[in-house]
Design a protein around this motif. Structure first.
Motif, PDB file in Angstrom:
ATOM      1  N   LEU A  31     -31.999 -75.819 -15.415  1.00 19.21           N
ATOM      2  CA  LEU A  31     -33.106 -74.939 -15.781  1.00 19.21           C
ATOM      3  C   LEU A  31     -32.651 -73.848 -16.749  1.00 19.21           C
ATOM      4  N   SER A  32     -31.507 -73.245 -16.493  1.00 20.22           N
ATOM      5  CA  SER A  32     -31.035 -72.091 -17.267  1.00 20.22           C
ATOM      6  C   SER A  32     -32.090 -70.983 -17.275  1.00 20.22           C
ATOM      7  N   GLY A  33     -32.069 -70.118 -18.280  1.00 24.36           N
ATOM      8  CA  GLY A  33     -33.030 -69.027 -18.334  1.00 24.36           C
ATOM      9  C   GLY A  33     -32.495 -67.770 -17.676  1.00 24.36           C
ATOM     10  N   ALA A  34     -33.223 -66.663 -17.886  1.00 23.01           N
ATOM     11  CA  ALA A  34     -32.802 -65.370 -17.360  1.00 23.01           C
ATOM     12  C   ALA A  34     -32.573 -65.465 -15.853  1.00 23.01           C
ATOM     13  N   ALA A  35     -31.472 -64.875 -15.371  1.00 22.05           N
ATOM     14  CA  ALA A  35     -31.212 -64.849 -13.934  1.00 22.05           C
ATOM     15  C   ALA A  35     -32.191 -63.903 -13.244  1.00 22.05           C
ATOM     16  N   LEU A 260     -27.050 -71.546  -5.355  1.00 14.92           N
ATOM     17  CA  LEU A 260     -27.144 -72.106  -6.707  1.00 14.92           C
ATOM     18  C   LEU A 260     -27.944 -71.179  -7.614  1.00 14.92           C
ATOM     19  N   MET A 261     -27.452 -71.034  -8.842  1.00 20.11           N
ATOM     20  CA  MET A 261     -28.063 -70.144  -9.832  1.00 20.11           C
ATOM     21  C   MET A 261     -28.709 -70.976 -10.937  1.00 20.11           C
ATOM     22  N   PRO A 262     -29.344 -70.329 -11.936  1.00 22.88           N
ATOM     23  CA  PRO A 262     -30.117 -71.101 -12.923  1.00 22.88           C
ATOM     24  C   PRO A 262     -29.316 -72.159 -13.691  1.00 22.88           C
ATOM     25  N   ASP A 263     -28.007 -71.947 -13.893  1.00 18.93           N
ATOM     26  CA  ASP A 263     -27.219 -72.944 -14.617  1.00 18.93           C
ATOM     27  C   ASP A 263     -26.637 -74.001 -13.688  1.00 18.93           C
ATOM     28  N   GLY A 264     -26.991 -73.957 -12.410  1.00 15.33           N
ATOM     29  CA  GLY A 264     -26.429 -74.883 -11.428  1.00 15.33           C
ATOM     30  C   GLY A 264     -26.859 -76.321 -11.689  1.00 15.33           C
TER      31      GLY A 264
END
Lengths: 326, 245
Positions: A31-35, A260-264
């Motif tokens: 997904l990525s994008g602002a955390a 898990l974060m947006p770049d996960g």
């Protein structure tokens, strides 16, 4: 007039981010994008952008960048000293969070280390205009997608920025500003139960919500490793890989929780004990190594109510702009 | 969970639940096969469920991800249930899967882990190459990184555990094996799978009409090539010629 931003000093990790790359997860694209999407939305709204305009996300400390054209900027998210300098590097004035600021061609903006929270956003009228990749300008550094050449910003990079001929920048009432500043800073995150209770044991959720966890130094845009109580009584091992959600709390074989974060990754092979609710993802994105956090269990209905009321409050305090066609 | 009688047959309907406030997960008790997963995935992806923006599958699960402000999770749940019922009842479409053939050079320096697998199994390297290139694979799902497909169908002799210590950098195009899967690394990333060859093709290119060379459900085969052919194909790719991507 559109122009360029020149990076004089990039800071520890500065990335072009918008609201994320949706619709390609089945191809393994994160997904990525602002955390912290709340801070991105507010900063964009205040400079007259649509919510999804790309901005610069800075981690733990800010950058120093000069403008070759007149522009309007707004800082949001993490708090650090920010100073506007003239072309001779003479300090002109301080730039405060959530206060749109005019910048003249030749001036530069220098943002120091963040004192509270992890991520600051530099929103620019017209947005950062790097080419979109798969529908988004967000950077996914691990796979080199999006942003500027798929990587964190570096000294002497030139970033195209949009024109600020859109809706005028806005000023917030003091109470609205205070309320917005507090919105993504909780250290108590609400979670719904994961769907692997059978693998992890019935007391896994109980351990999760009754302990204090510390954010480890292994905390980045892929995942946040937590220190503290081990989750699950026995080694759950790995499960068959499943689609993974940003905010899912995976449990490794030794019982360590990793959020898990947006770049996960888009799929994961560790059981999930709980999932941070949508309304608390922005606060998750603002956690710093060493922060102590707690989890609180809620059900899906409460989670939906929370994100609806959060968005309602945001829209009331700082209404969105119409999408622009610039 | 212990007794055998509780094991549902593979035709058993999947468990379908709302997960958090933004996902509905369809989970079969056991792997129902690529065909059933494919039918469910397609039924959920098109036409798009209002508010949903991802349909992601793995071997036993398919998940729909949506914006909780654009769709009510329990309405999405009802719609997913309806579509999954139809997809499972309908006879599988007799449509041959897309076949992707990847040229692979199994020679040094592209195959650092082939010698250790040969030693472990007692099979010669050329036998292992024949086995790997002789098998037909099904792309079950993509994950790990953009364009990385988990390929089912790896011959047993090649099934090995991951490296104890993952490499910090795997070259793009590296063909690798781990557990019951084979895969090809699209980007330079860290990785723990054992590398046995390299393809000159570009697995993922966001500028292409179809960015991923391999998509879920595809049949994949590997065709051995020598170092000279590898160099030629790589040069052709860099010249931008041909449809090799």
């Amino acid at each position: 007039m559109s122009g360029q931003l020149r990076i004089l000093r990039p800071g520890p990790c500065s990335l072009v981010q918008d609201l994320g790359r949706q619709g390609s997860a089945h191809l393994g694209v994160a997904l990525s994008g602002a955390a912290d999407t709340l801070s991105l939305r507010v900063g964009n709204r205040l400079v007259g952008n649509e919510d999804n305009a790309a901005a610069i996300e800075m981690t733990l400390a800010g950058l120093h960048a000069s403008f070759d054209a007149d522009s309007t900027v707004c800082l949001s998210g993490a708090v650090g000293d920010a100073i506007l300098l003239d072309s001779h590097a003479k300090a002109l004035r301080r730039v405060r969070l959530l206060e749109p600021t005019r910048v003249n061609a030749g001036e530069s903006l220098r943002i120091g280390p963040f004192k509270t929270r992890a991520r600051g956003y530099l929103c620019i009228a017209g947005g950062v205009r790097t080419p979109p990749v798969l529908g988004s300008r967000s950077t996914h550094a691990a796979s080199g997608l999006g942003g500027l050449e798929g990587r964190p910003l570096a000294t002497d990079d030139l970033l195209p920025i949009g024109s600020d001929a859109g809706p005028a920048a806005r000023r917030l009432a003091p109470q609205a500003r205070d309320r917005l500043l507090a919105m993504s800073s909780a250290h108590e995150l609400r979670v719904t139960p994961g769907l692997h209770a059978a693998v992890l044991g019935a007391d896994a959720m109980e351990t999760l919500v009754s302990s204090v966890f510390r954010v480890s130094r292994a905390a980045d845009r892929v995942g946040v490793r937590l220190e503290g109580e081990r989750i699950g009584t026995t080694d759950p091992g790995e499960i068959d890989s499943e689609p993974a959600l940003c905010g899912a709390i995976q449990v490794t074989p030794d019982g360590t929780p990793i959020v898990l974060m947006p770049d996960g990754p888009t799929t994961g092979g560790y059981p999930v004990v709980g999932v941070v609710i949508g309304a608390d993802l922005p606060a998750l994105g603002q956690l710093r190594p060493g922060d102590e956090i707690r989890f609180v269990e809620v059900d899906a209905h409460a989670a939906i109510e929370a994100i609806r009321s959060q968005r309602q409050e945001l829209d009331t305090l700082c209404p969105p702009n119409e999408p622009d066609l610039r | 969970m212990a007794s055998d009688s509780s094991q549902p047959p593979s035709k058993a309907p999947p468990d379908i639940q709302v997960c958090a406030d933004r996902s509905v997960r369809v989970c079969f008790a056991r792997d129902p096969g690529a065909g059933v997963i494919g039918s469910v995935r397609e039924a959920l992806a098109a036409p798009p469920i209002p508010g949903a923006f991802e349909v992601v599958c793995a071997t036993k699960t398919v998940s729909v991800v949506f914006d909780p402000l654009a769709a009510d999770p329990f309405e999405v749940l009802d719609e997913v249930r309806r579509r999954v019922d139809l997809a499972i009842e309908a006879p599988p479409e007799d449509r041959p899967p897309r076949e992707v053939v990847l040229p692979v050079c199994y020679e040094p320096p592209f195959a650092p882990d082939l010698p250790s697998i040969a030693e472990r199994t007692g099979l010669g390297q050329s036998r292992l190459i024949d086995l790997h290139a002789g098998a037909g694979y099904t792309a079950r799902f993509l994950g790990f990184s953009p364009g990385f497909a988990y390929l089912e169908g790896l011959p047993e002799a090649l099934q090995t555990p991951r490296l104890d210590c993952p490499r910090t950098r795997i070259e793009p195009g590296s063909v690798a094996v781990a557990g019951c899967f084979s895969g090809v690394y699209p980007q330079a990333t860290p990785g723990g799978w054992r590398v046995i060859g390299r393809t000159p093709l570009r697995l993922f290119d966001p500028a292409r009409q179809s960015p991923a060379l391999i998509t879920p459900g595809d049949t994949v085969r590997f065709r051995p090539i020598d170092g000279a052919a590898f160099a030629r194909l790589l040069a052709e790719r860099h010249e931008g010629g041909g449809g090799l991507g």
